[in-house]
Motif scaffolding. Sequence first.
Motif, PDB file in Angstrom:
ATOM      1  N   ALA A 193       0.655  -1.202  -0.031  1.00  0.00           N
ATOM      2  CA  ALA A 193      -0.005   0.109   0.028  1.00  0.00           C
ATOM      3  C   ALA A 193       0.772   1.264   0.103  1.00  0.00           C
ATOM      4  O   ALA A 193       0.399   2.342   0.273  1.00  0.00           O
ATOM      5  CB  ALA A 193      -0.880  -0.012   1.150  1.00  0.00           C
ATOM      6  N   LEU A 224      -2.790  -4.118  -1.981  1.00  0.00           N
ATOM      7  CA  LEU A 224      -3.394  -3.762  -0.770  1.00  0.00           C
ATOM      8  C   LEU A 224      -2.985  -5.084   0.382  1.00  0.00           C
ATOM      9  O   LEU A 224      -3.082  -6.229   0.367  1.00  0.00           O
ATOM     10  CB  LEU A 224      -4.843  -3.912  -0.534  1.00  0.00           C
ATOM     11  CG  LEU A 224      -5.706  -3.021  -1.552  1.00  0.00           C
ATOM     12  CD1 LEU A 224      -7.269  -3.024  -1.648  1.00  0.00           C
ATOM     13  CD2 LEU A 224      -5.354  -1.483  -0.932  1.00  0.00           C
ATOM     14  N   GLN A 240      -9.372   2.073   6.113  1.00  0.00           N
ATOM     15  CA  GLN A 240     -10.387   2.616   5.284  1.00  0.00           C
ATOM     16  C   GLN A 240      -9.955   3.881   4.433  1.00  0.00           C
ATOM     17  O   GLN A 240     -10.338   3.797   3.061  1.00  0.00           O
ATOM     18  CB  GLN A 240     -11.739   2.840   5.741  1.00  0.00           C
ATOM     19  CG  GLN A 240     -12.786   3.081   4.776  1.00  0.00           C
ATOM     20  CD  GLN A 240     -13.501   1.995   4.187  1.00  0.00           C
ATOM     21  OE1 GLN A 240     -13.961   1.017   4.728  1.00  0.00           O
ATOM     22  NE2 GLN A 240     -13.189   1.956   2.782  1.00  0.00           N
ATOM     23  N   VAL A 243      -7.488   2.700   1.602  1.00  0.00           N
ATOM     24  CA  VAL A 243      -7.951   1.949   0.635  1.00  0.00           C
ATOM     25  C   VAL A 243      -8.954   2.841  -0.171  1.00  0.00           C
ATOM     26  O   VAL A 243      -8.496   2.663  -1.441  1.00  0.00           O
ATOM     27  CB  VAL A 243      -8.850   0.741   1.173  1.00  0.00           C
ATOM     28  CG1 VAL A 243      -9.670  -0.037   0.191  1.00  0.00           C
ATOM     29  CG2 VAL A 243      -8.131  -0.101   2.086  1.00  0.00           C
ATOM     30  N   ASN A 244      -9.409   3.775   0.406  1.00  0.00           N
ATOM     31  CA  ASN A 244     -10.232   4.642  -0.442  1.00  0.00           C
ATOM     32  C   ASN A 244      -9.512   5.391  -1.265  1.00  0.00           C
ATOM     33  O   ASN A 244      -9.769   5.926  -2.555  1.00  0.00           O
ATOM     34  CB  ASN A 244     -11.265   5.630   0.450  1.00  0.00           C
ATOM     35  CG  ASN A 244     -12.240   5.051   1.214  1.00  0.00           C
ATOM     36  OD1 ASN A 244     -12.596   4.084   0.994  1.00  0.00           O
ATOM     37  ND2 ASN A 244     -12.957   5.849   2.063  1.00  0.00           N
ATOM     38  N   VAL A 255      -5.407  -2.616  -8.793  1.00  0.00           N
ATOM     39  CA  VAL A 255      -5.240  -2.960  -7.140  1.00  0.00           C
ATOM     40  C   VAL A 255      -5.074  -4.280  -7.120  1.00  0.00           C
ATOM     41  O   VAL A 255      -5.952  -5.122  -7.794  1.00  0.00           O
ATOM     42  CB  VAL A 255      -6.278  -2.112  -6.488  1.00  0.00           C
ATOM     43  CG1 VAL A 255      -6.014  -2.545  -4.997  1.00  0.00           C
ATOM     44  CG2 VAL A 255      -6.104  -0.524  -6.887  1.00  0.00           C
ATOM     45  N   PHE A 257      -5.004  -7.657  -4.026  1.00  0.00           N
ATOM     46  CA  PHE A 257      -4.857  -8.267  -2.446  1.00  0.00           C
ATOM     47  C   PHE A 257      -3.733  -8.963  -2.389  1.00  0.00           C
ATOM     48  O   PHE A 257      -3.216 -10.015  -3.341  1.00  0.00           O
ATOM     49  CB  PHE A 257      -6.032  -8.803  -2.236  1.00  0.00           C
ATOM     50  CG  PHE A 257      -5.906  -9.597  -0.784  1.00  0.00           C
ATOM     51  CD1 PHE A 257      -5.939  -8.834   0.290  1.00  0.00           C
ATOM     52  CD2 PHE A 257      -5.620 -11.106  -0.902  1.00  0.00           C
ATOM     53  CE1 PHE A 257      -5.987  -9.455   1.497  1.00  0.00           C
ATOM     54  CE2 PHE A 257      -5.399 -11.649   0.254  1.00  0.00           C
ATOM     55  CZ  PHE A 257      -5.562 -10.943   1.665  1.00  0.00           C
ATOM     56  N   VAL A 277      -9.869  -6.174   4.329  1.00  0.00           N
ATOM     57  CA  VAL A 277      -9.897  -5.587   2.977  1.00  0.00           C
ATOM     58  C   VAL A 277     -10.963  -5.910   2.300  1.00  0.00           C
ATOM     59  O   VAL A 277     -11.434  -4.737   1.623  1.00  0.00           O
ATOM     60  CB  VAL A 277      -8.568  -6.054   2.280  1.00  0.00           C
ATOM     61  CG1 VAL A 277      -8.479  -5.634   0.989  1.00  0.00           C
ATOM     62  CG2 VAL A 277      -7.308  -5.814   2.977  1.00  0.00           C
ATOM     63  N   CYS A 280     -13.384  -2.984   3.470  1.00  0.00           N
ATOM     64  CA  CYS A 280     -13.079  -1.708   2.827  1.00  0.00           C
ATOM     65  C   CYS A 280     -13.488  -1.440   1.420  1.00  0.00           C
ATOM     66  O   CYS A 280     -13.914  -0.402   0.953  1.00  0.00           O
ATOM     67  CB  CYS A 280     -11.655  -1.369   2.837  1.00  0.00           C
ATOM     68  SG  CYS A 280     -10.883  -1.258   4.928  1.00  0.00           S
ATOM     69  N   CYS A 281     -13.382  -2.680   0.622  1.00  0.00           N
ATOM     70  CA  CYS A 281     -13.462  -2.432  -0.735  1.00  0.00           C
ATOM     71  C   CYS A 281     -15.099  -2.155  -1.062  1.00  0.00           C
ATOM     72  O   CYS A 281     -15.572  -1.434  -1.936  1.00  0.00           O
ATOM     73  CB  CYS A 281     -12.988  -3.573  -1.652  1.00  0.00           C
ATOM     74  SG  CYS A 281     -11.157  -3.985  -1.700  1.00  0.00           S
TER      75      CYS A 281
END
Length: 308
Positions: A193, A224, A240, A243-244, A255, A257, A277, A280-281
């Motif tokens: 990240a 991520l 969050q 990730v945003n 992106v 994982f 994760v 968050c997505c």
Amino acid sequence: MEIPMKIIDSHHHLWCPDTDPTGIGYVWLQNKGAMKPFGDPTPIQRDYLAEEFKAESQKHELAGSIHVQCDGAIPDPVKEAEWIESLSQTHDIPSAHVGFVDLTSADTPKLLERYMQLPGFRGVRQIISRIDDRPEISFTQVEYLGHMIWREQFALLTAHNLSFDLQLYPQQMPDAAAFFAKHPDIPVVIDHAGSPYDQSKSGHLLWRQGLKELAQLEHCHIKLSGFGMFDPQWTAQSIQAIVNDILELFGAERVMFGSNYPVDKLMRPYDFVVDSVLECCTNAGLNETAIEGVFSGNAERFYRLNHN
């Protein structure tokens, strides 16, 4: 959104410092208890093999994975890759792997030729994470982005159709973006990240601005992964905003994982990582297709898992 996910884990490690059947000669994994930038590694300085990794998730489907080199001080890094290749033939894990090359070394061309004999080899990683006034969290004493030989030999990846895994700090991102802009034919993926080690307001702004410059490069992607390296007590709520911003800057299609296991096993269980994760997505508004891309399809495409 807690549903079983098909996962191609884009970033994990396997290692065997206890048994070392092929004589890899690990260095930091043998230096028991010596502190790392992410903390005390003692609990993971042991054999971590495919069977344990495949059993980590109790609810999700591990359909494939990308092994990333684990020790830049191994005398012959191709030995690690050869061992990993043998595991993939036995366990179907990993699906492909990324090896270490010191791009300042005169042996780089020969190492790349040897790596290319391995069908699962897809790319190179050399950690460049360094901050001048923060030696305790720096992974290297060399500023590789300013090293002439490193810059020249980076171009060798083109001829072999290889990608580059990049671990760096936000302070290094502007220089990195300027350099990678000169090599649009070498796919780059930012690990962990973008290393958001400073999660204060000013630290987050510095991280976001650096990522914005890298995200403008269409051949640059991001993982991520590695959240525990910078915040051992992290939660879905605490990441969050990270990730945003990543999804906004890169778009979901660039992106992927990654668990960073077993390093992040020091901090959180595997399914906690996946579920957080995923939450968050979902909160960021990704649809089912985009989420599938983040957890499997993007890694499958980036690391060319459907062909050699």
